[in-house]
Design a protein around this motif. Structure first.
Motif, short mmCIF file in Angstrom:
data_model
loop_
_atom_site.label_atom_id
_atom_site.label_comp_id
_atom_site.label_asym_id
_atom_site.label_seq_id
_atom_site.Cartn_x
_atom_site.Cartn_y
_atom_site.Cartn_z
N ASP A 1 0.95 -1.25 -0.11
CA ASP A 1 0.03 0.08 0.02
C ASP A 1 0.90 1.06 0.04
OD1 ASP A 1 -1.99 1.92 0.22
OD2 ASP A 1 -2.68 1.26 2.29
N LEU A 2 0.94 2.08 -1.32
CA LEU A 2 1.65 3.26 -1.31
C LEU A 2 0.88 4.49 -1.33
CD1 LEU A 2 4.03 2.01 -4.23
CD2 LEU A 2 4.42 1.75 -1.75
N SER A 3 -0.48 4.35 -0.58
CA SER A 3 -1.14 5.54 -0.67
C SER A 3 -0.45 6.77 0.22
CB SER A 3 -2.75 5.18 -0.18
OG SER A 3 -2.79 4.52 1.13
N ASP A 4 0.15 6.40 1.22
CA ASP A 4 0.54 7.32 2.19
C ASP A 4 2.12 7.79 1.67
OD1 ASP A 4 -1.65 7.54 3.59
OD2 ASP A 4 -1.13 5.87 4.88
N TYR A 5 2.62 7.21 0.64
CA TYR A 5 3.91 7.48 0.24
C TYR A 5 3.97 8.41 -0.83
CZ TYR A 5 5.31 3.85 3.54
OH TYR A 5 5.32 3.04 4.60
N GLN A 6 5.27 9.05 -0.89
CA GLN A 6 5.32 9.86 -2.24
C GLN A 6 6.63 9.45 -2.78
OE1 GLN A 6 5.75 13.96 -1.83
NE2 GLN A 6 6.28 14.41 -4.05
N GLU A 7 6.83 8.85 -4.04
CA GLU A 7 7.94 8.30 -4.58
C GLU A 7 9.36 9.33 -4.79
OE1 GLU A 7 9.72 5.50 -8.24
OE2 GLU A 7 7.51 6.04 -8.26
N ILE A 8 10.42 9.14 -4.34
CA ILE A 8 11.41 10.03 -4.34
C ILE A 8 12.74 9.36 -5.16
CG2 ILE A 8 10.79 11.47 -2.58
CD1 ILE A 8 12.50 9.96 -0.73
N THR A 9 12.49 8.22 -5.88
CA THR A 9 13.46 7.48 -6.53
C THR A 9 14.18 8.39 -7.59
OG1 THR A 9 12.21 5.63 -6.45
CG2 THR A 9 14.18 5.36 -7.91
N SER A 10 15.73 8.39 -7.26
CA SER A 10 16.49 9.18 -8.29
C SER A 10 16.41 8.54 -9.50
CB SER A 10 17.79 9.25 -7.70
OG SER A 10 18.00 9.84 -6.29
N ASN A 11 16.60 9.09 -10.59
CA ASN A 11 16.68 8.45 -11.92
C ASN A 11 18.37 8.35 -12.26
OD1 ASN A 11 17.84 11.06 -13.26
ND2 ASN A 11 15.58 11.79 -13.17
N PHE A 12 18.64 7.60 -13.44
CA PHE A 12 19.90 7.27 -13.80
C PHE A 12 20.78 8.66 -14.12
CE2 PHE A 12 23.01 6.61 -17.26
CZ PHE A 12 23.62 5.60 -16.70
N ARG A 13 20.26 9.57 -14.90
CA ARG A 13 20.96 10.89 -15.04
C ARG A 13 21.42 11.47 -13.95
NH1 ARG A 13 21.63 13.23 -20.17
NH2 ARG A 13 22.37 15.32 -19.86
N GLU A 14 20.53 11.76 -12.88
CA GLU A 14 20.82 12.44 -11.58
C GLU A 14 22.07 11.67 -10.85
OE1 GLU A 14 16.48 13.95 -10.38
OE2 GLU A 14 17.23 12.07 -9.55
N VAL A 15 22.07 10.41 -10.91
CA VAL A 15 23.12 9.70 -10.20
C VAL A 15 24.39 9.52 -11.00
CG1 VAL A 15 23.75 7.45 -9.01
CG2 VAL A 15 21.47 8.41 -8.94
N TYR A 16 24.37 9.12 -12.60
CA TYR A 16 25.50 8.81 -13.20
C TYR A 16 25.89 10.00 -14.26
CZ TYR A 16 24.75 4.06 -11.09
OH TYR A 16 24.54 2.90 -10.19
N GLY A 17 24.82 10.77 -14.54
CA GLY A 17 25.22 11.67 -15.29
C GLY A 17 25.00 11.05 -16.92
N ALA A 18 25.16 12.00 -17.98
CA ALA A 18 25.09 11.53 -19.17
C ALA A 18 25.99 10.79 -19.64
CB ALA A 18 25.10 12.73 -20.11
N LEU A 19 25.68 9.70 -20.68
CA LEU A 19 26.52 8.88 -21.45
C LEU A 19 27.41 9.65 -22.31
CD1 LEU A 19 24.20 6.01 -22.45
CD2 LEU A 19 25.80 5.91 -20.60
N ASP A 20 28.65 9.19 -22.35
CA ASP A 20 29.69 9.71 -23.24
C ASP A 20 29.24 9.20 -24.54
OD1 ASP A 20 32.08 10.08 -24.95
OD2 ASP A 20 33.42 9.90 -23.29
N GLU A 21 28.84 9.98 -25.61
CA GLU A 21 28.18 9.44 -26.99
C GLU A 21 29.25 9.15 -27.82
OE1 GLU A 21 25.56 12.56 -28.32
OE2 GLU A 21 24.09 12.34 -26.60
#
Length: 463
Positions: A149-169
């Motif tokens: 039951d996640l009704s009382d929660y708010q998702e705060i998961t970090s995304n990939f770019r926030e953690v690892y930055g942009a890929l070296d194209e």
């Protein structure tokens, strides 16, 4: 006479392969979901092959070693192997080696994930009819995905770019070709789906009928087509009947069929005392080819009662045939018998007409009150190995065995008689021991045929 020895022999060499190690989910699926359907021998054979695959010192094995390890004979091995094949757990390949003769490659397939198992109506239907509703609900709860039951929660998961930055194209582009090669190497062929012949249905005709009933073509993915194929084989449904059943479970809003409602509708129909569908039995309207065929049978010793049984067997779906016999015996079709007949139609190479003769033999001739799995599978395996492809072949085979059992000479004590007696190459199957006289009783056969016809005609009039 065809036997298991014609397909595989104890001294034949085999190898085992599997693309990836068996996962924990696959193992749980095998034990709790597949095992009730395929049986203990087939499960043991899967794990036996898996043990061979993991052997670090040998990569070639003789079938005799597997037979000894599992303490089974060659017919049981072949039946267990085919049960794995039918459920999509094993793919079999053969080649002729100049030194070792025929060799086999057994490719173990990964069991489908429990989540996919329960999403697939065909697999769920098989399991439900095997273990019953109480155990089925227990298995559903066991593998049900956890939903907190996640009704009382708010998702705060970090995304990939926030953690690892942009890929070296630029670096990614330089390695693109190598990465694509690695990706292709991990593309493995999967054959872990139940083996059904979709050619039983004229799909173009079915699509056309469905469109007229506002049933969307998007319904017909591979899973749904497999489900419909199973219904067609087991219950004798044609394209028109399948579409008729789908109209009872289709949403008028978007034309999508609720597959669970469809499954429920079919189960209710088959359990009802008076079913709605019209049987396909037609006894008098014969083609010229059929007339010649039945005249030939008469000339070769088949009675009118035999021919009438052949006509009924080849023009009636197995479930209708079983229900007709049960009705005349003042009994009912048990859930276990429904599953057993369903499995027989789906996995055995026997045509429906021969399956009907098998049911007739067990319930009418042998006077058993119900279909027992071990007994049915023993006969079905034997008839499959003999390649009995028509009801007249099945009837003749049973009578030949009964006569042989009655005329079997008794053993003599003196040595000279033993020397003169020819060595018997094949023993009679257990199911022909103590044959009943009803096999040869024309009066009983005529009465049975009449009751079957009367029931099927009454059922036709009720539709």
């Amino acid at each position: 006479m065809y036997s298991a020895w014609d397909e595989v022999q104890p001294n034949h060499i085999y190898q085992v392969t599997k693309s990836f190690p068996l996962t924990e989910e696959g193992n749980n699926g095998l034990v709790y979901l597949y095992q009730p359907i395929i049986g203990q021998k087939a499960l043991a054979l899967y794990y036996g092959f898996l043990g061979d695959k993991e052997d670090q010192y040998e990569n070639e094995f003789a079938h005799i070693d597997m037979l000894d390890a599992l303490n089974i004979g060659l017919p049981d091995f072949l039946q267990a192997r085919k049960q794995l094949e039918g459920m999509g757990l094993l793919s079999v390949f053969a080649k002729e080696d100049p030194e070792f003769g025929e060799m086999f490659l057994y490719r173990l397939e990964e069991p489908i994930h429990p989540e996919a198992f329960f999403r697939d109506e065909t697999y769920s239907f098989l399991l439900l009819n095997t273990v019953g509703e109480r155990k089925f609900r227990q298995m559903v709860r066991r593998f049900q995905p956890e939903k907190p039951d996640l009704s009382d929660y708010q998702e705060i998961t970090s995304n990939f770019r926030e953690v690892y930055g942009a890929l070296d194209e630029r670096l990614f582009s330089r390695n693109a070709q190598n990465l694509e090669k690695v990706s292709n190497e991990y593309q493995v062929a999967s054959n872990n789906k139940m083996q059904l012949d979709e050619r039983q249905i004229d799909w173009d005709f079915l699509y056309e009928l469905a469109q007229r009933k506002f049933i969307a073509k998007e319904n017909f993915d591979e899973t749904f087509k497999q489900q419909l194929t199973l219904y067609a084989n087991l219950f004798g449904f044609d394209e028109m009947k399948l579409v008729e059943l789908m109209t009872e479970a289709v949403s008028l809003a978007d034309g999508m069929v609720n597959r669970k409602d469809l499954d429920k509708t079919i189960r209710q129909q088959q359990q009802a005392a008076a079913k709605k569908e019209k049987p396909q039995a037609v006894y008098d309207d014969q083609s010229d080819e059929e007339v010649r065929r039945f005249n030939t049978l008469r000339q070769t010793g088949f009675s009118e009662n035999d021919i009438q049984l052949i006509k009924i067997a080849q023009s009636t779906a197995p479930m209708d045939f079983l229900q007709a016999i049960k009705n005349e015996k003042h009994s009912y079709v048990a859930d276990q018998e429904t599953w057993l007949l369903k499995t027989l139609v789906e996995r055995s190479p026997l045509p429906n007409s021969v399956i009907n003769v098998l049911v007739h033999y067990i319930l009418v001739i042998k006077k058993n009150s119900s279909l027992q799995a071990n007994f049915v599978n023993q006969i079905a395996t034997n008839w499959s190995e003999l390649e009995l492809n028509s009801p007249e072949q099945a009837i003749k085979h049973v009578r030949d065995l009964v006569k042989e059992a009655k005329n079997k000479p008794t053993k003599k004590s003196n040595s000279s008689s033993r020397k003169q007696q020819p060595i018997r190459k094949e023993t009679l199957p257990d199911w022909v021991d103590k044959p009943t006289e009803e096999v040869e009783d024309p009066a009983v056969q005529e009465e049975i045929n009449k009751k079957l016809q009367d029931y099927l005609k009454r059922k036709e009039g009720e539709s």
